[in-house]
Design an enzyme around this catalytic site. Sequence first.
Site, PDB file in Angstrom:
ATOM      1  NE  ARG A 560     103.585 -41.938  -6.870  1.00 58.50           N
ATOM      2  CZ  ARG A 560     103.386 -41.415  -5.647  1.00 58.50           C
ATOM      3  NH1 ARG A 560     104.094 -41.841  -4.609  1.00 58.50           N
ATOM      4  NH2 ARG A 560     102.494 -40.488  -5.466  1.00 58.50           N
ATOM      5  CB  VAL A 561      98.253 -45.438  -9.784  1.00 56.23           C
ATOM      6  CG1 VAL A 561      98.621 -46.913  -9.765  1.00 56.23           C
ATOM      7  CG2 VAL A 561      97.915 -44.943  -8.383  1.00 56.23           C
ATOM      8  CG  ASP A 562     100.642 -40.205  -8.240  1.00 48.33           C
ATOM      9  OD1 ASP A 562     101.611 -40.765  -8.790  1.00 48.33           O
ATOM     10  OD2 ASP A 562     100.685 -39.765  -7.082  1.00 48.33           O
ATOM     11  CG  ASP A 563      99.394 -37.237 -13.761  1.00 51.76           C
ATOM     12  OD1 ASP A 563      99.435 -38.271 -14.452  1.00 51.76           O
ATOM     13  OD2 ASP A 563      98.419 -36.472 -13.719  1.00 51.76           O
TER      14      ASP A 563
END
Length: 692
Positions: A560-563
């Site tokens: 994942r590149v998000d939170d």
Amino acid sequence: TSNHLQHVESLATLPSGAGRISKLNAVILGESLASEEDDLVFPSGDFSRQAHVPSPQKYLDMYKMSIEDPAGFWSDIASQFYWKQRWGQPVYSENLDIRKGRIKIEWFKGGMTNICYNCLDRNIESGNGEKTALFWEGNEPGDDGNLTYNQLLQRVCQLANYLKDIGVKKGDAVVIYLPMLMELPIAMLACARIGAVHSVVFAGFSAESLAQRIMDCKPKVVITCNAVRRGSKIIYLKDIVDAALADSAQNGFAVDVCLTYENCSALEKVKTKWQEGRDTWWQDVVTKYPTTCDVEWVDAEDPLFLLYTSGSTGKPKGVLHTTGGYMVYTATTFKYAFDYKPSDIYWCTADCGWITGHSYVTYGPLLNAATVVVFEGAPNYPDSGRCWDIVDKYKVSIFYTAPTLVRSLMREGDEYVTRYSRKSLRILGSVGEPINPSAWRWFYNLVGDSRCPISDTWWQTETGGFMITPLPGAWPQKPGSATFPFFGVQPVIVDEKGVEIEGECSGYLCVKSSWPGAFRTLYGDHERYETTYFSAFPGYYFSGDGCSRDKDGYHWLTGRVDDVINVSGHRIGTAEVESALVSHPQCAEAAVVGVEHEVKGQGIYAFVTLVEGVPYSEDLRKSLVLTVRNQIGAFAAPDKIHWAPGLPKTRSGKIMRRILRKIASRQLDELGDTSTLADPSVVDQLIALADS
Ligand code: 6R9
């Protein structure tokens, strides 16, 4: 049409001089035996010859068709299902470009069908009535059961009749909070039969999480059971539901009916608390209803289910899937990615509380008239050989699981595996997170005796079904790569400006056109749907994942590149854990990051600051962890609490997570520039407190 297509075309048409390519040709010619060279692992010639997609060329032909003429490609497949009324024109319509207006995806609109009918009645009519639909294996070895397609239909009809009788109508929501009993797929199918929208909540979620979901989708009825055994533990689910229903009622939404299955595998008969007028025992009522039930024909675009998933803000998102496209897509992906044949026995270890259990325990397999193993228990109970015991007992030929399970069993030693025959296995599958090459090889070499291809399927709750996946007979595999896109899927990798990058590259994984299984909206919040998924890179669906593509066109998911943190294949939003922590009266602020974890993939690492004057202690640590367990569920409990007198913030007050991630993973020489912090000294303080 797509840069992916160019990649695979060039791979398939390269001159046969290179060792790699001559191998590939050998596969095409069906001459190769399972062998490993460089980083490529080949299916055996025997395997490829019998496969639905036996060669790269065949894949290419089908892929090309699916991209050049999606309407024709998917219509042909959809025609194999039963439609009360055929869909209209156009076959699909879409707008994935936020700049051109509202995001909209529709497939087979105007077509009238029913997914339960297609899973059961249709397969019975074609001669599968006496075939086993479900094998159920209880938590305790020896505790088991099974249902044929005929019997499953009867059970589904009884529950469907009951639900109709208490007033559940087409479009109404039904919340299901059950462990892996056969009653769980039965309940899903019963809802689908009458056009009700199920929302399964994983039975590991806390009362608060359940209440939150109940208040969001407002079901008439909640379906649960008294208790369940998991390993040596017993969990009283009805108590959790009671607390959730009380919470929800207090907040203005009262559920009319709580249908409770008496789960016999929960041997200890405890007194289940009962609210007269609301609570009903399943066994007392459902079994009295007729075993046939008319089907509610629904539009292809009528909702089938809601499934809540974590995002980067606190509130879980109600991912909404509709009927027709989801049906066609889950059935087709199941058939090809697992090279499914009618003689297969299929076992997916996922719980129906997650999307994998929706698409690949219930719908995908049953649409193919498959025999499915449903396992109630824990994979390490009574010992770490349980999975292989089950494989041998039911002669499982397709085994689909998560890397976290592979890694945890790997640690227990080979003996647990080699004790069992596993001869029936033909194909292995992996889902939930990237599978590290070492776990891949252990799974392949030991569990599958180097003869079973691994389908490493990349997809999401939102995508409904597999997006990037090996087709096991077609392609040589690379350990750790999900390989190539499924038919009809056009993945692209974009840079931070949203520009597609070609060739060997890495960036953000997006998809550029719709596919039948795509989710249509977030329940009650179409705007959030548009901003979360379609605004970061206008013109594309953004997955939230990073991905690289190698010189041969293989895709490698990087996480994942998000939170969002991926713990044992479960998606957990950092914001959710943070808001649970700060609800603790002594916690002032929290910042949560993911750290590498040997078994879980990622672990949860929480930095907390305390209310002025409160000392940090072991008791407080425990109480903070307990707060998260109670508010979200045990699977979201932080692995590490790091007491922080202050958090690193920019002058505008933004927490710099980049620095926290480095501290959490003890990469202290890679902290980078800390000069923009409002108070750079907090970093030294944090480091000093790291292991206290
Ligand atoms: C099916 C499911 C989705 C997220 C996704 C990605 C990760 C899933 C993966 C994978 C690498 C795979 N993910 N499968 N990463 N390789 N084969 O897990 O759905 O719970 O919504 O999670 O899981 O990060 O974005 P969901």
